[in-house]
Design an enzyme around this catalytic site. Structure first.
Site, PDB file in Angstrom:
ATOM      1  N   HIS A  64      -4.455   4.101  -8.457  1.00 57.77           N
ATOM      2  CA  HIS A  64      -5.150   4.226  -7.172  1.00 57.77           C
ATOM      3  C   HIS A  64      -4.476   3.302  -6.167  1.00 57.77           C
ATOM      4  O   HIS A  64      -3.764   2.371  -6.543  1.00 57.77           O
ATOM      5  CB  HIS A  64      -6.621   3.832  -7.324  1.00 57.77           C
ATOM      6  CG  HIS A  64      -6.799   2.374  -7.631  1.00 57.77           C
ATOM      7  ND1 HIS A  64      -6.698   1.871  -8.925  1.00 57.77           N
ATOM      8  CD2 HIS A  64      -7.012   1.307  -6.831  1.00 57.77           C
ATOM      9  CE1 HIS A  64      -6.862   0.563  -8.885  1.00 57.77           C
ATOM     10  NE2 HIS A  64      -7.049   0.181  -7.631  1.00 57.77           N
ATOM     11  N   HIS A 100       0.122  -0.654  -2.120  1.00 56.87           N
ATOM     12  CA  HIS A 100       1.115  -0.277  -3.133  1.00 56.87           C
ATOM     13  C   HIS A 100       0.360   0.245  -4.337  1.00 56.87           C
ATOM     14  O   HIS A 100      -0.868   0.121  -4.389  1.00 56.87           O
ATOM     15  CB  HIS A 100       1.928  -1.524  -3.520  1.00 56.87           C
ATOM     16  CG  HIS A 100       1.023  -2.662  -3.830  1.00 56.87           C
ATOM     17  ND1 HIS A 100       0.858  -3.739  -2.992  1.00 56.87           N
ATOM     18  CD2 HIS A 100       0.125  -2.823  -4.835  1.00 56.87           C
ATOM     19  CE1 HIS A 100      -0.083  -4.524  -3.468  1.00 56.87           C
ATOM     20  NE2 HIS A 100      -0.543  -3.989  -4.597  1.00 56.87           N
TER      21      HIS A 100
HETATM   22  O1  3AM Z   1      -3.865  -3.181  -4.855  1.00 54.79           O
HETATM   23  P1  3AM Z   1      -4.629  -3.172  -6.137  1.00 54.79           P
HETATM   24  O2  3AM Z   1      -6.097  -3.371  -5.951  1.00 54.79           O
HETATM   25  O3  3AM Z   1      -4.286  -2.030  -7.022  1.00 54.79           O
HETATM   26  O4  3AM Z   1      -6.490  -5.788  -7.057  1.00 54.79           O
HETATM   27  C1  3AM Z   1      -5.281  -6.534  -7.008  1.00 54.79           C
HETATM   28  C2  3AM Z   1      -4.124  -5.744  -6.462  1.00 54.79           C
HETATM   29  O5  3AM Z   1      -4.128  -4.435  -6.962  1.00 54.79           O
HETATM   30  C3  3AM Z   1      -4.816  -6.835  -8.405  1.00 54.79           C
HETATM   31  O6  3AM Z   1      -3.433  -7.097  -8.275  1.00 54.79           O
HETATM   32  C4  3AM Z   1      -2.921  -6.427  -7.127  1.00 54.79           C
HETATM   33  C5  3AM Z   1      -2.204  -7.390  -6.248  1.00 54.79           C
HETATM   34  O7  3AM Z   1      -3.045  -8.429  -5.870  1.00 54.79           O
HETATM   35  N1  3AM Z   1      -5.504  -7.992  -8.965  1.00 54.79           N
HETATM   36  C6  3AM Z   1      -5.771  -9.160  -8.345  1.00 54.79           C
HETATM   37  N2  3AM Z   1      -6.420  -9.988  -9.188  1.00 54.79           N
HETATM   38  C7  3AM Z   1      -6.552  -9.335 -10.364  1.00 54.79           C
HETATM   39  C8  3AM Z   1      -7.113  -9.671 -11.637  1.00 54.79           C
HETATM   40  N3  3AM Z   1      -7.670 -10.858 -11.870  1.00 54.79           N
HETATM   41  C9  3AM Z   1      -5.978  -8.045 -10.226  1.00 54.79           C
HETATM   42  N4  3AM Z   1      -5.958  -7.156 -11.219  1.00 54.79           N
HETATM   43  C10 3AM Z   1      -6.520  -7.531 -12.395  1.00 54.79           C
HETATM   44  N5  3AM Z   1      -7.066  -8.742 -12.608  1.00 54.79           N
END
Ligand code: 3AM
Length: 196
Positions: free
Chosen positions: A131, A45
């Site tokens: 992204h 997503h």
């Molecule tokens: O699919 P993406 O990578 O865009 O990377 C995690 C994911 O995004 C992000 O939240 C989305 C759902 O899990 N994510 C997880 N931990 C995180 C954190 N500590 C985070 N983004 C920022 N800080």
């Protein structure tokens, strides 16, 4: 006090998810390593805001604030294509497919960030860089494995994949399980319909 792990994201259409699935499987084959945890296509997503721990007591307030903000913004379309890695293709940690959005995508993300900050969720100090995460290189990956992933990324060309209409934004719950994360939509917040 009961808490959930939550984030706000844009869902992708099945046609795009099918292509992402194909691309991720091909890169997986080319790189021939288990050093990358590939995201199942159904879990891909466009994340707008990672909230982290959300108290269940605050959910109603949060979803109200989200819906109120999102409906002020017009629908738009994002363009999906290109392949890359953070921080660099040479030293990949996160393998991604690119997203190009019109200005309303950025305005929407900033407004959500502001509304969530108002409710006490910490602002992400990094600039929003839209992204789609295809995979994450594991922390225990050896240099030769990282090198193979990097080479596969350099060899594999991804052009334009498709257009994805954005009519709503979703709040998701993320359950981290040993077999991988399970994302469940909690609420959908529709964008404003643009009257021609
Ligand atoms: O699919 P993406 O990578 O865009 O990377 C995690 C994911 O995004 C992000 O939240 C989305 C759902 O899990 N994510 C997880 N931990 C995180 C954190 N500590 C985070 N983004 C920022 N800080």
């Amino acid at each position: 006090m009961s808490v959930i792990r939550a984030f706000i994201a844009i869902e992708l259409i099945p046609e795009i998810l099918e292509q992402l699935d194909r691309i991720s499987k091909e890169i997986r084959q080319k790189s021939g390593t288990h050093a990358v945890r590939w995201v199942p296509a159904a879990n891909i997503h466009l994340t707008l805001k990672f909230l982290g721990d959300v108290s269940v007591n605050n959910l109603a307030l949060l979803t109200d604030a989200l819906s109120t903000e999102v409906k002020l913004h017009p629908r738009f379309t994002i363009s999906i294509g290109g392949l890359g890695a953070y921080p660099k293709v040479r030293t990949p940690r996160v393998v991604w497919v690119g997203v190009e959005g019109p200005e309303p995508l950025y305005t929407l993300q900033r407004s959500i960030e502001m509304q969530m900050e108002r409710l006490g969720y910490e602002r992400d100090p990094r600039d929003f860089s839209p992204h789609l995460t295809l995979g994450r290189v594991s922390r225990s990956a050896r240099p030769d494995e990282i090198h193979r992933v990097s080479e596969a990324l350099e060899d594999y060309k991804v052009g334009f994949i498709g257009l994805n209409p954005v009519n709503e934004v979703r709040l998701y719950q993320s359950d981290l399980r040993p077999q991988g994360a399970i994302y469940s939509p909690i609420v959908s917040a529709p964008l404003a319909e643009v009257i021609p």
